[in-house]
Write a protein that holds these residues in place. Structure first.
Motif, PDB file in Angstrom:
ATOM      1  N   UNK A 102       0.706  -1.016  -0.219  1.00 34.16           N
ATOM      2  CA  UNK A 102      -0.329   0.393  -0.377  1.00 34.16           C
ATOM      3  C   UNK A 102       0.686   1.586   0.254  1.00 34.16           C
ATOM      4  N   UNK A 103       1.882   1.431   0.459  1.00 34.02           N
ATOM      5  CA  UNK A 103       3.032   2.458   0.283  1.00 34.02           C
ATOM      6  C   UNK A 103       2.984   3.092  -0.814  1.00 34.02           C
ATOM      7  N   UNK A 104       3.451   2.027  -1.997  1.00 36.13           N
ATOM      8  CA  UNK A 104       3.564   2.128  -3.158  1.00 36.13           C
ATOM      9  C   UNK A 104       2.235   2.735  -3.750  1.00 36.13           C
ATOM     10  N   UNK A 105       0.777   2.015  -3.448  1.00 34.36           N
ATOM     11  CA  UNK A 105       0.232   2.963  -3.905  1.00 34.36           C
ATOM     12  C   UNK A 105      -0.830   4.227  -3.443  1.00 34.36           C
ATOM     13  N   UNK A 106       0.153   4.827  -2.548  1.00 32.15           N
ATOM     14  CA  UNK A 106       0.317   6.456  -2.188  1.00 32.15           C
ATOM     15  C   UNK A 106      -0.024   7.194  -3.290  1.00 32.15           C
ATOM     16  N   UNK A 107       0.544   7.243  -3.795  1.00 34.87           N
ATOM     17  CA  UNK A 107       0.412   8.706  -5.130  1.00 34.87           C
ATOM     18  C   UNK A 107      -0.713   8.805  -5.394  1.00 34.87           C
ATOM     19  N   UNK A 108      -1.865   7.253  -5.527  1.00 35.39           N
ATOM     20  CA  UNK A 108      -3.001   6.736  -6.031  1.00 35.39           C
ATOM     21  C   UNK A 108      -4.079   8.065  -5.499  1.00 35.39           C
ATOM     22  N   UNK A 109      -3.947   8.667  -4.072  1.00 37.31           N
ATOM     23  CA  UNK A 109      -4.434   9.595  -3.559  1.00 37.31           C
ATOM     24  C   UNK A 109      -4.043  10.849  -4.141  1.00 37.31           C
ATOM     25  N   UNK A 110      -3.691  11.201  -5.361  1.00 39.77           N
ATOM     26  CA  UNK A 110      -3.402  11.672  -5.759  1.00 39.77           C
ATOM     27  C   UNK A 110      -4.142  12.512  -6.728  1.00 39.77           C
ATOM     28  N   UNK A 111      -4.236  10.985  -7.524  1.00 43.79           N
ATOM     29  CA  UNK A 111      -5.405  10.869  -9.073  1.00 43.79           C
ATOM     30  C   UNK A 111      -6.658  12.030  -8.785  1.00 43.79           C
ATOM     31  N   UNK A 112      -7.428  11.586  -8.013  1.00 45.91           N
ATOM     32  CA  UNK A 112      -8.394  12.569  -8.138  1.00 45.91           C
ATOM     33  C   UNK A 112      -8.495  13.438  -7.801  1.00 45.91           C
ATOM     34  N   UNK A 113      -7.591  14.264  -7.253  1.00 51.12           N
ATOM     35  CA  UNK A 113      -6.487  15.778  -6.655  1.00 51.12           C
ATOM     36  C   UNK A 113      -6.944  16.415  -8.167  1.00 51.12           C
ATOM     37  N   UNK A 114      -5.341  15.521  -9.023  1.00 50.64           N
ATOM     38  CA  UNK A 114      -5.235  16.119 -10.085  1.00 50.64           C
ATOM     39  C   UNK A 114      -7.023  16.512 -10.863  1.00 50.64           C
ATOM     40  N   UNK A 115      -7.411  15.412 -11.291  1.00 55.20           N
ATOM     41  CA  UNK A 115      -8.453  15.742 -12.098  1.00 55.20           C
ATOM     42  C   UNK A 115      -8.836  16.217 -11.752  1.00 55.20           C
ATOM     43  N   UNK A 116     -10.000  17.030 -10.413  1.00 53.25           N
ATOM     44  CA  UNK A 116     -10.173  17.932 -10.412  1.00 53.25           C
ATOM     45  C   UNK A 116     -10.050  19.134 -10.169  1.00 53.25           C
ATOM     46  N   UNK A 117      -8.448  19.468 -10.136  1.00 53.40           N
ATOM     47  CA  UNK A 117      -8.109  20.381 -10.488  1.00 53.40           C
ATOM     48  C   UNK A 117      -8.604  21.263 -12.005  1.00 53.40           C
ATOM     49  N   UNK A 118      -7.697  19.943 -12.889  1.00 56.37           N
ATOM     50  CA  UNK A 118      -7.337  19.706 -14.008  1.00 56.37           C
ATOM     51  C   UNK A 118      -8.920  20.496 -14.666  1.00 56.37           C
ATOM     52  N   UNK A 119     -10.060  19.622 -14.257  1.00 54.53           N
ATOM     53  CA  UNK A 119     -11.779  19.616 -14.752  1.00 54.53           C
ATOM     54  C   UNK A 119     -11.664  21.010 -14.396  1.00 54.53           C
ATOM     55  N   UNK A 120     -10.676  21.787 -13.598  1.00 55.26           N
ATOM     56  CA  UNK A 120     -11.419  23.419 -12.844  1.00 55.26           C
ATOM     57  C   UNK A 120     -10.998  23.743 -13.907  1.00 55.26           C
ATOM     58  N   UNK A 121     -10.152  23.890 -13.966  1.00 57.51           N
ATOM     59  CA  UNK A 121      -9.294  24.372 -15.021  1.00 57.51           C
ATOM     60  C   UNK A 121      -9.364  24.732 -17.094  1.00 57.51           C
ATOM     61  N   UNK A 122     -10.233  23.495 -17.216  1.00 56.11           N
ATOM     62  CA  UNK A 122     -10.410  23.244 -17.979  1.00 56.11           C
ATOM     63  C   UNK A 122     -11.692  23.266 -18.543  1.00 56.11           C
ATOM     64  N   UNK A 123     -12.334  23.137 -17.904  1.00 64.64           N
ATOM     65  CA  UNK A 123     -14.263  23.384 -17.994  1.00 64.64           C
ATOM     66  C   UNK A 123     -14.497  24.367 -17.667  1.00 64.64           C
TER      67      UNK A 123
END
Length: 123
Positions: A102-123
Protein backbone atom coordinates in the motif's frame (compact mmCIF):
# COMPACT_ATOMS: atom_id res chain seq x y z
CA UNK A 1 2.99 1.33 14.03
CA UNK A 2 1.95 2.40 10.62
CA UNK A 3 2.94 6.04 10.36
CA UNK A 4 2.79 6.13 6.57
CA UNK A 5 -0.46 4.43 5.70
CA UNK A 6 -3.93 5.15 4.46
CA UNK A 7 -5.52 5.29 7.92
CA UNK A 8 -2.83 7.64 9.22
CA UNK A 9 -3.52 10.01 6.34
CA UNK A 10 -7.25 9.68 5.74
CA UNK A 11 -8.22 9.58 9.41
CA UNK A 12 -7.14 13.15 10.21
CA UNK A 13 -8.48 14.44 6.87
CA UNK A 14 -11.93 12.95 7.42
CA UNK A 15 -11.90 14.18 10.99
CA UNK A 16 -11.04 17.73 9.90
CA UNK A 17 -13.49 17.90 6.99
CA UNK A 18 -16.48 15.92 8.26
CA UNK A 19 -15.98 15.72 12.02
CA UNK A 20 -16.09 11.90 11.83
CA UNK A 21 -13.42 10.39 14.08
CA UNK A 22 -14.12 6.74 13.23
CA UNK A 23 -10.95 6.29 11.17
CA UNK A 24 -8.87 8.05 13.83
CA UNK A 25 -10.19 5.74 16.56
CA UNK A 26 -9.61 2.69 14.37
CA UNK A 27 -6.07 3.81 13.62
CA UNK A 28 -5.42 4.56 17.30
CA UNK A 29 -6.58 1.07 18.27
CA UNK A 30 -4.39 -0.58 15.63
CA UNK A 31 -1.42 1.58 16.63
CA UNK A 32 -1.94 0.76 20.31
CA UNK A 33 -1.97 -2.98 19.68
CA UNK A 34 1.01 -2.91 17.34
CA UNK A 35 3.04 -0.58 19.58
CA UNK A 36 2.39 -2.86 22.55
CA UNK A 37 3.76 -5.80 20.58
CA UNK A 38 6.72 -3.77 19.33
CA UNK A 39 7.42 -2.45 22.85
CA UNK A 40 7.77 -6.00 24.11
CA UNK A 41 10.45 -6.53 21.48
CA UNK A 42 12.17 -3.15 21.18
CA UNK A 43 11.59 -1.77 24.65
CA UNK A 44 11.04 1.79 25.83
CA UNK A 45 12.10 3.33 22.49
CA UNK A 46 8.56 2.87 21.20
CA UNK A 47 7.51 5.83 23.37
CA UNK A 48 9.55 8.05 21.07
CA UNK A 49 7.31 7.16 18.13
CA UNK A 50 4.25 8.80 19.72
CA UNK A 51 5.33 12.44 19.18
CA UNK A 52 6.29 11.66 15.58
CA UNK A 53 2.90 10.10 14.95
CA UNK A 54 1.13 13.03 16.62
CA UNK A 55 3.00 15.56 14.44
CA UNK A 56 2.42 13.52 11.27
CA UNK A 57 -1.33 13.17 11.79
CA UNK A 58 -1.57 16.71 13.15
CA UNK A 59 -0.03 18.00 9.93
CA UNK A 60 -2.63 16.20 7.83
CA UNK A 61 -5.41 17.49 10.09
CA UNK A 62 -4.13 21.07 9.89
CA UNK A 63 -3.74 21.05 6.10
CA UNK A 64 -7.21 19.54 5.65
CA UNK A 65 -8.76 22.01 8.08
CA UNK A 66 -7.10 24.99 6.39
CA UNK A 67 -8.17 23.82 2.93
CA UNK A 68 -11.66 22.71 3.93
CA UNK A 69 -13.32 25.32 1.74
CA UNK A 70 -11.47 24.05 -1.34
CA UNK A 71 -12.44 20.39 -0.91
CA UNK A 72 -15.82 19.62 -2.45
CA UNK A 73 -18.06 16.73 -1.46
CA UNK A 74 -17.37 15.05 -4.83
CA UNK A 75 -13.60 15.21 -4.30
CA UNK A 76 -13.98 13.89 -0.77
CA UNK A 77 -16.06 10.98 -2.07
CA UNK A 78 -13.37 10.10 -4.62
CA UNK A 79 -10.63 10.30 -1.98
CA UNK A 80 -12.66 8.03 0.30
CA UNK A 81 -13.02 5.48 -2.50
CA UNK A 82 -9.28 5.42 -3.20
CA UNK A 83 -8.45 5.43 0.51
CA UNK A 84 -10.95 2.67 1.20
CA UNK A 85 -9.34 0.48 -1.43
CA UNK A 86 -5.94 1.16 0.11
CA UNK A 87 -7.23 0.30 3.59
CA UNK A 88 -8.64 -2.93 2.15
CA UNK A 89 -5.21 -3.71 0.70
CA UNK A 90 -3.61 -3.06 4.10
CA UNK A 91 -6.11 -5.43 5.70
CA UNK A 92 -5.35 -8.13 3.15
CA UNK A 93 -1.64 -7.71 3.88
CA UNK A 94 -2.19 -7.91 7.65
CA UNK A 95 -4.18 -11.12 7.22
CA UNK A 96 -1.46 -12.55 4.94
CA UNK A 97 -4.06 -13.18 2.23
CA UNK A 98 -2.42 -10.98 -0.40
CA UNK A 99 0.84 -9.05 -0.33
CA UNK A 100 -0.41 -5.55 -1.15
CA UNK A 101 2.26 -2.89 -1.02
CA UNK A 102 0.00 0.00 0.00
CA UNK A 103 2.94 2.35 0.43
CA UNK A 104 3.49 2.10 -3.32
CA UNK A 105 -0.16 3.03 -3.86
CA UNK A 106 -0.04 6.31 -1.88
CA UNK A 107 0.40 8.45 -5.04
CA UNK A 108 -3.03 7.19 -6.08
CA UNK A 109 -4.47 9.66 -3.55
CA UNK A 110 -3.25 12.46 -5.83
CA UNK A 111 -5.18 11.19 -8.88
CA UNK A 112 -8.61 12.52 -7.79
CA UNK A 113 -7.04 15.83 -6.74
CA UNK A 114 -5.27 16.25 -10.09
CA UNK A 115 -8.47 15.25 -11.92
CA UNK A 116 -10.61 17.82 -10.12
CA UNK A 117 -7.99 20.57 -10.55
CA UNK A 118 -7.68 19.80 -14.28
CA UNK A 119 -11.46 19.73 -14.65
CA UNK A 120 -11.72 23.08 -12.86
CA UNK A 121 -9.01 24.64 -15.05
CA UNK A 122 -10.23 23.39 -18.41
CA UNK A 123 -14.02 23.30 -18.04
Amino acid sequence: MEIVGPLSMLGPVISALKGDNTFLFTNATLDFVSSTVFASTYGFGMVLAAPVLFCWQGLFYLVAWLSSQAVSDALMAELLIVGGLMITGSGLSLLNLKDCKTLNLLPALLVPVIWFVARWLFC
